[in-house]
Design a protein around this motif. Structure first.
Motif, short mmCIF file in Angstrom:
data_model
loop_
_atom_site.label_atom_id
_atom_site.label_comp_id
_atom_site.label_asym_id
_atom_site.label_seq_id
_atom_site.Cartn_x
_atom_site.Cartn_y
_atom_site.Cartn_z
N UNK A 235 0.82 -1.21 0.00
CA UNK A 235 0.00 0.00 0.00
C UNK A 235 0.85 1.27 0.00
N UNK A 236 2.15 1.11 0.29
CA UNK A 236 3.05 2.26 0.33
C UNK A 236 3.85 2.44 -0.96
N UNK A 237 3.79 1.45 -1.84
CA UNK A 237 4.67 1.45 -3.01
C UNK A 237 4.51 2.70 -3.86
N UNK A 238 3.27 3.03 -4.19
CA UNK A 238 3.03 4.19 -5.06
C UNK A 238 3.51 5.47 -4.40
N UNK A 239 3.27 5.58 -3.09
CA UNK A 239 3.68 6.79 -2.38
C UNK A 239 5.19 6.92 -2.34
N UNK A 240 5.89 5.83 -2.10
CA UNK A 240 7.36 5.85 -2.07
C UNK A 240 7.91 6.26 -3.42
N UNK A 241 7.31 5.77 -4.50
CA UNK A 241 7.77 6.10 -5.85
C UNK A 241 7.62 7.58 -6.16
N UNK A 242 6.47 8.17 -5.81
CA UNK A 242 6.25 9.58 -6.12
C UNK A 242 7.17 10.47 -5.26
N UNK A 243 7.43 10.04 -4.03
CA UNK A 243 8.36 10.78 -3.17
C UNK A 243 9.76 10.76 -3.78
N UNK A 244 10.20 9.59 -4.25
CA UNK A 244 11.51 9.47 -4.87
C UNK A 244 11.62 10.36 -6.10
N UNK A 245 10.56 10.38 -6.92
CA UNK A 245 10.56 11.23 -8.12
C UNK A 245 10.67 12.70 -7.73
N UNK A 246 9.87 13.11 -6.76
CA UNK A 246 9.84 14.52 -6.36
C UNK A 246 11.18 14.98 -5.79
N UNK A 247 11.70 14.25 -4.82
CA UNK A 247 12.93 14.69 -4.16
C UNK A 247 14.17 14.46 -5.02
N UNK A 248 14.13 13.47 -5.90
CA UNK A 248 15.27 13.27 -6.81
C UNK A 248 15.39 14.43 -7.78
N UNK A 249 14.28 14.82 -8.39
CA UNK A 249 14.32 15.95 -9.33
C UNK A 249 14.63 17.25 -8.60
#
Length: 312
Positions: free
Chosen positions: A240-254
């Motif tokens: 249930x956390x997978x999608x949230x972790x992915x969007x966080x990684x995208x946001x903070x990486x960029x």
């Protein structure tokens, strides 16, 4: 001719991407595609959550707030950018420039805040599931949402007024596709170090605070899953956390990549800086609805049903 009003120009001239004027029309195509996905993808997410009563839960309420933030954030720059690329509409009034700058900074902070709120929701849901509905009731969700917006407004409303108080006497030409803070500050005369420090400090503190507490939330979630749940239950909880972790990684990486290249990449061509700055404002809003639409089973099923019933 530089038309001045008191200590600032009446209008700024946005150059777009200097040095790439001949190919700006082609560059606009992927940017427009990203904006199209960001705008309509988030609209679809909002409509699905609104129409599906089973999705009226804290996680999806926060996702709705995130979608609205993404729409505003991407729209605040893309419309003017496409006007430059397609119709050579380079002028932007001084007040509109400050407004655009405020929207970019404040809604980036709002997006970061909603990521933290969603991490807190996952923490409560997994680490304290029996109290999830009582801790994150509708009133609490509303208070958190208002607090995230209020925090951004408090810290960034002074921003345009501080910039307005500076003296502009060099030029009104901004070598960028939008009113990027450093590009505008570089047109001022005198010492603007306090303004630069204020902006950098506030943005860094908000980003660091949200990221550290988000990491703390997922550290506790991982600890709980590894120590209290069976393997199957733990994997289900983590899914249930997978999608949230992915969007966080995208946001903070960029965000990190943009900060590092602007702060330390002095040898990087300005065209690359500008393209990266635009990608930072477009890629997360574009990927958020895609990731949630693909990775979140209940949203994915609803989207499939909608398109199936429409005969697509």
């Amino acid at each position: 001719m530089l038309l001045m009003n008191d200590s600032h120009p009446l209008v700024f001239i946005l150059l777009g991407i200097p040095g790439l004027e001949d190919v700006q029309c082609w560059i606009s195509i992927p940017f427009f595609c990203m904006y199209f996905v960001a705008f309509f993808g988030n609209i679809i997410i909002l409509l699905i959550i609104r129409s599906e009563k089973s999705l009226h839960e804290p996680m999806f309420f926060f996702l709705s707030m995130l979608s609205v933030t993404d729409i505003v954030l991407s729209s605040s720059t893309l419309s003017k950018m496409l006007g430059i690329f397609w119709f050579n509409l380079r002028e932007i009034r001084f007040e509109a420039c400050l407004t655009q700058m405020f929207f970019i900074h404040s809604f980036t902070a709002i997006e970061s805040g909603f990521f933290l709120a969603m991490a807190f929701d996952r923490y409560v849901a997994i680490c304290n599931p029996l109290r999830h509905s009582s801790i994150l009731c509708n009133k609490t969700v509303l208070v958190i949402g208002i607090s995230v917006v209020f925090r951004a407004l408090v810290f960034f409303i002074p921003h345009p007024f501080v910039v307005r108080s500076l003296v502009f006497c060099q030029s009104n030409i901004i070598p960028h596709t939008y009113c990027e803070f450093m590009a505008v500050i570089n047109l001022t005369c005198g010492d603007a170090s306090m303004t630069k420090s204020y902006s950098l400090t506030i943005a860094s503190l908000i980003g660091a605070f949200d990221l550290l507490w988000t990491i703390a939330s997922y550290t506790l979630i991982l600890y709980t899953v590894l120590t209290r749940h069976s393997r199957q239950a733990g994997l289900k909880a983590l899914s249930t956390c997978t999608s949230h972790i992915l969007v966080i990684l995208v946001f903070y990486t960029t965000a990190t990549f943009t900060f590092v290249t602007h702060r330390f990449g002095h040898n990087i061509p300005p065209q690359i800086h500008i393209i990266i700055a635009n990608i930072y404002l477009l890629v997360p809003p574009m990927l958020n609805p895609v990731i949630y639409g693909v990775m979140t089973k209940r949203i994915r099923q609803k989207i499939v049903r909608v398109f199936y019933s429409a005969g697509v």
